[in-house]
Structure formats: C-alpha cells, structure tokens
Enzyme design. Sequence first.
Site, PDB file in Angstrom:
ATOM      1  N   TYR A  59      12.695  -1.119 -12.778  1.00  0.00           N
ATOM      2  CA  TYR A  59      12.775  -0.732 -11.359  1.00  0.00           C
ATOM      3  C   TYR A  59      13.747  -1.646 -10.598  1.00  0.00           C
ATOM      4  O   TYR A  59      13.661  -2.880 -10.707  1.00  0.00           O
ATOM      5  CB  TYR A  59      11.362  -0.811 -10.777  1.00  0.00           C
ATOM      6  CG  TYR A  59      11.248  -0.465  -9.327  1.00  0.00           C
ATOM      7  CD1 TYR A  59      11.506   0.828  -8.873  1.00  0.00           C
ATOM      8  CD2 TYR A  59      10.870  -1.422  -8.395  1.00  0.00           C
ATOM      9  CE1 TYR A  59      11.387   1.146  -7.528  1.00  0.00           C
ATOM     10  CE2 TYR A  59      10.748  -1.108  -7.047  1.00  0.00           C
ATOM     11  CZ  TYR A  59      11.021   0.167  -6.623  1.00  0.00           C
ATOM     12  OH  TYR A  59      10.896   0.478  -5.293  1.00  0.00           O
ATOM     13  N   ASP A  79       4.682  -2.811 -15.892  1.00  0.00           N
ATOM     14  CA  ASP A  79       4.625  -1.937 -14.718  1.00  0.00           C
ATOM     15  C   ASP A  79       4.164  -0.572 -15.230  1.00  0.00           C
ATOM     16  O   ASP A  79       4.886   0.107 -15.965  1.00  0.00           O
ATOM     17  CB  ASP A  79       6.016  -1.868 -14.068  1.00  0.00           C
ATOM     18  CG  ASP A  79       6.029  -1.008 -12.790  1.00  0.00           C
ATOM     19  OD1 ASP A  79       5.200  -0.078 -12.683  1.00  0.00           O
ATOM     20  OD2 ASP A  79       6.889  -1.264 -11.924  1.00  0.00           O
ATOM     21  N   LYS A 120       2.508   5.333  -5.173  1.00  0.00           N
ATOM     22  CA  LYS A 120       2.866   6.563  -5.888  1.00  0.00           C
ATOM     23  C   LYS A 120       1.588   7.379  -6.141  1.00  0.00           C
ATOM     24  O   LYS A 120       0.951   7.788  -5.193  1.00  0.00           O
ATOM     25  CB  LYS A 120       3.629   6.198  -7.172  1.00  0.00           C
ATOM     26  CG  LYS A 120       4.762   5.187  -6.937  1.00  0.00           C
ATOM     27  CD  LYS A 120       5.896   5.718  -6.075  1.00  0.00           C
ATOM     28  CE  LYS A 120       6.802   4.654  -5.472  1.00  0.00           C
ATOM     29  NZ  LYS A 120       7.395   3.681  -6.371  1.00  0.00           N
ATOM     30  N   ARG A 157      -7.064 -12.643   4.760  1.00  0.00           N
ATOM     31  CA  ARG A 157      -5.940 -12.956   3.872  1.00  0.00           C
ATOM     32  C   ARG A 157      -6.451 -13.324   2.480  1.00  0.00           C
ATOM     33  O   ARG A 157      -5.725 -13.241   1.493  1.00  0.00           O
ATOM     34  CB  ARG A 157      -5.037 -14.075   4.427  1.00  0.00           C
ATOM     35  CG  ARG A 157      -3.863 -14.393   3.484  1.00  0.00           C
ATOM     36  CD  ARG A 157      -2.687 -15.087   4.155  1.00  0.00           C
ATOM     37  NE  ARG A 157      -3.111 -16.124   5.054  1.00  0.00           N
ATOM     38  CZ  ARG A 157      -3.593 -17.307   4.664  1.00  0.00           C
ATOM     39  NH1 ARG A 157      -3.693 -17.613   3.390  1.00  0.00           N
ATOM     40  NH2 ARG A 157      -3.982 -18.187   5.563  1.00  0.00           N
TER      41      ARG A 157
HETATM   42  C1  LIG Z   1       7.906   2.275  -6.193  1.00  0.00           C
HETATM   43  C2  LIG Z   1       7.880   1.423  -7.403  1.00  0.00           C
HETATM   44  C3  LIG Z   1       7.644   0.053  -7.328  1.00  0.00           C
HETATM   45  C4  LIG Z   1       7.530  -0.680  -6.015  1.00  0.00           C
HETATM   46  O1  LIG Z   1       6.415  -0.320  -5.310  1.00  0.00           O
HETATM   47  P1  LIG Z   1       6.314  -0.393  -3.702  1.00  0.00           P
HETATM   48  O2  LIG Z   1       4.918   0.027  -3.462  1.00  0.00           O
HETATM   49  O3  LIG Z   1       7.343   0.550  -3.173  1.00  0.00           O
HETATM   50  O4  LIG Z   1       6.595  -1.804  -3.322  1.00  0.00           O
HETATM   51  C5  LIG Z   1       7.543  -0.663  -8.506  1.00  0.00           C
HETATM   52  N1  LIG Z   1       7.689  -0.077  -9.712  1.00  0.00           N
HETATM   53  C6  LIG Z   1       7.948   1.240  -9.824  1.00  0.00           C
HETATM   54  C7  LIG Z   1       8.114   1.828 -11.163  1.00  0.00           C
HETATM   55  C8  LIG Z   1       8.061   2.027  -8.671  1.00  0.00           C
HETATM   56  O5  LIG Z   1       8.334   3.320  -8.789  1.00  0.00           O
END
Ligand SMILES: *Cc1c(COP(=O)(O)O)cnc(C)c1O
Length: 395
Positions: free
Chosen positions: A110, A183, A208, A57
């Site tokens: 998001y 982000d 992604k 952890r």
């Molecule tokens: C998918 C996504 C997230 C969240 O990510 P997860 O891995 O699904 O928790 C955050 N920001 C953007 C722009 C995303 O496309």
Amino acid sequence: MPSDRLETRLAHVGEDRASHSGAVVPPLYQNSLFTFESWDAIDQAFDDRVRYPIYSRGTNPTVRAVEEKMASIAGAPAARLFGSGMAAISASILHEVGPGDHVVTVRNVYGPTQNLLGRYLREKMNLETTFVDGSDPEDFERAATDRTRLFYLESPSSAVFSLQDLAAVARIARDRGIRTIVDNTWATPLFQKPLELGIDLEVHSVSKYLGGHSDLVAGAVMGSEGDVRSIAVREYELLGGIMAPFNAWLLQRSLRTLPMRMERHQASAGAVARFLESHPAISRVRWPGLASHPQHTLARRQMTGFSGLMGFTLATDDLRAIKRFFDSLRLFQRGVSWGGHESLVYAPAISYLKELPPERFDELGISLGDMRISVGLEDPGDLVADLEQALATIG
Ligand SMILES: *Cc1c(COP(=O)(O)O)cnc(C)c1O
C-alpha cells in the site's frame, strides 16, 4: 453462551447487556474522562490501565467492547482499534523496529506504507527497507540480513492482487528471530486468519470492509495478549492515533452484518470477474478467486473466501477510449477507496501519469488501461450491465 459460530459471536461477544438496563444496543461512552470514588480505586485502575477506563486516549468502554468482538471474529487473542489504518500500521511497525534496523516488504505494498518504510522512517531513524516481489518465500530469505527485524507483508496486495505464502514466510522469519506483520485488509479476518498461519501481528484498515458503509476511517492491530498490550501502553498512548468512541459504536453496527456483506461481495465479484474475463475488450483480470490467477492455488489454500476488489486491463492504449469507458460507468462511482456498500472504479493511470510518461509504463508492468473496481452490494446483474454498456463505448 460462547459459540464457535461466527454470526453468534458477532451478536453477543463484548455486549454486557445486564449492566446497561438490558439495552440491545450498547451505550456510547462519548467520554474523554472517567472518575473514581477514592484514592485506592484510582490507584488500582492505574495498575491495569488497558482494562480500566481512566482517560479515552488509553481505554474507552465502547472501544474496548468492539475490540473484544474484533478479536473474537479474527480468532485473535487480542485486538486494538486505531483512528485509521495508517495509525495501526505505523504503530505496529514502530513497535517492531529501531534505528538502523532492516525491514523486508513487498514492492506493491500500500502506497503510504511504502512511503512510511522507504522514505519517512529512513529519513527519521535510518531504517533500511528492501522491497521484494514476494510471490516466492525465498525472496524474503534472500533479502534478510543480520540486521533484519521485520518482514512486512500485504496479501493479497490491494494494488496488484499478488499473494505471499504466509505460513512459509512466517517459518523463515521464526527461524531467524524476525517478526512478521501482515496487512490483511483485502481478505478481512473472515476470509484469512494470518495469526493461525504463524504471523505475529495482523493489521487492518477498518475503513474498508469492516466499516463497510464508507462512513468511518479506522484501523486495527491484532495479535497475542502480550504484543497488543505492549502496543496499547506504548504506541497507542504515546502517538495518540486512537479510535473515537463514536466510530467504534458505528463499527459495532457494521460488524453485525459483516458475514452477510462479505458473502454478497464475494458472489457478486465472482460474477463480475467472470464476465470481464470473457469480454473481448479486456486483456486481463486480476482477482485471486479466478482459476486464471497465477496464485489461485495458494489463494485457496490460505484463504477461505475472496472479497470484492479487483483489477482489470482494457485492451487498448487509446487514452480517449479509456476515459470514455471510465466516465460512462453509471453505477460504479469514480473514487479511490473500497470495501463499502457502493461499487467504485478507479484508474491507477490518473496517479501514474503525474509522475511518469506513458512510454515508461511497459517496463513497470502497468498499462494506461488498468482499472480497479470495488464490487459493492448492488444487484450483480445491474453491475455487469453497467460494465457492458461502458465497454461498448470503447468501440
Ligand atoms: C486503505 C488502506 C490502508 C490505510 O487505511 P486508512 O484507514 O485509510 O488509514 C492500509 N492498507 C490497505 C491495503 C488499504 O487499502
């Protein structure tokens, strides 16, 4: 060995082969626990538990090695991997704010981040969030108050592909002692380096492009040594949204091909975007790589490339024709995520219609015919042909 060439760093950084029988693929430490020879050894490990594995952890060697690689490709001093993008985002936001603080973010951030800031943290700790358009840096300046602790950015936004001028917003924040998070999922650390533009923390959904094969969910936070260490011993350990060793091992494999995959996503997305833009059944294409994108100049200034997620609008409000187009696609599979090897399509109206009647779409700047596609690694000619045949069904 250290090279400034990305592909070389991807192949070698964080891979101590000599300690592992020369294994060309690093071993997977599928361990919850690490044991010690003595009192003194465990005592020493407790003094630097980010570096020494004690319990997974906190720190796991497989995860650590991939964190080093991630930091290296992002040009970041340090990185920490999380169990999902939202685990990374919530940990980094909680790291920055306290009860009664004020945050400024963008309107099209998001969805789950929007809920976290605008609803969950408001209810749990009286956090106040102002949502701004954000395409003008002054939007942030105007919204800031003496309680503002954080500007939370997403550029380009994965919903509407609008950008924020990261260097300008970072300057405004620094002058006022406000922290910044961006982000950076859409651009990936390859195409945009927010930390070099003065942003404090960069967060990613690794699910992604970084994972890239639609087989893992993970997240990342990158920033200064001090910030990442502080997040590692507080939010990472206390909230427990940790990266699983096996997912880190898979991610390491994904990262080896990241530059080649991104080059291909970019080239194919360009071909698809230009085709869509020239098609009479389409009224608008949103992709920052197109000269027609309203912030294309800024996009070129602060990014070195463009990924494969884009939006476009069918030039019809006939829901039956729109559904026919959507259902006729054969290579673009219908699904919500993006950034994998496979091409995907999603119609945001499926979500909007659950909350809003179509009569209200106009005032919110959305259309029944809005589509979002993720251009994958298939042959770009085949992808264009698939869109063409589906567009022909609109009539
Ligand atoms: C998918 C996504 C997230 C969240 O990510 P997860 O891995 O699904 O928790 C955050 N920001 C953007 C722009 C995303 O496309």
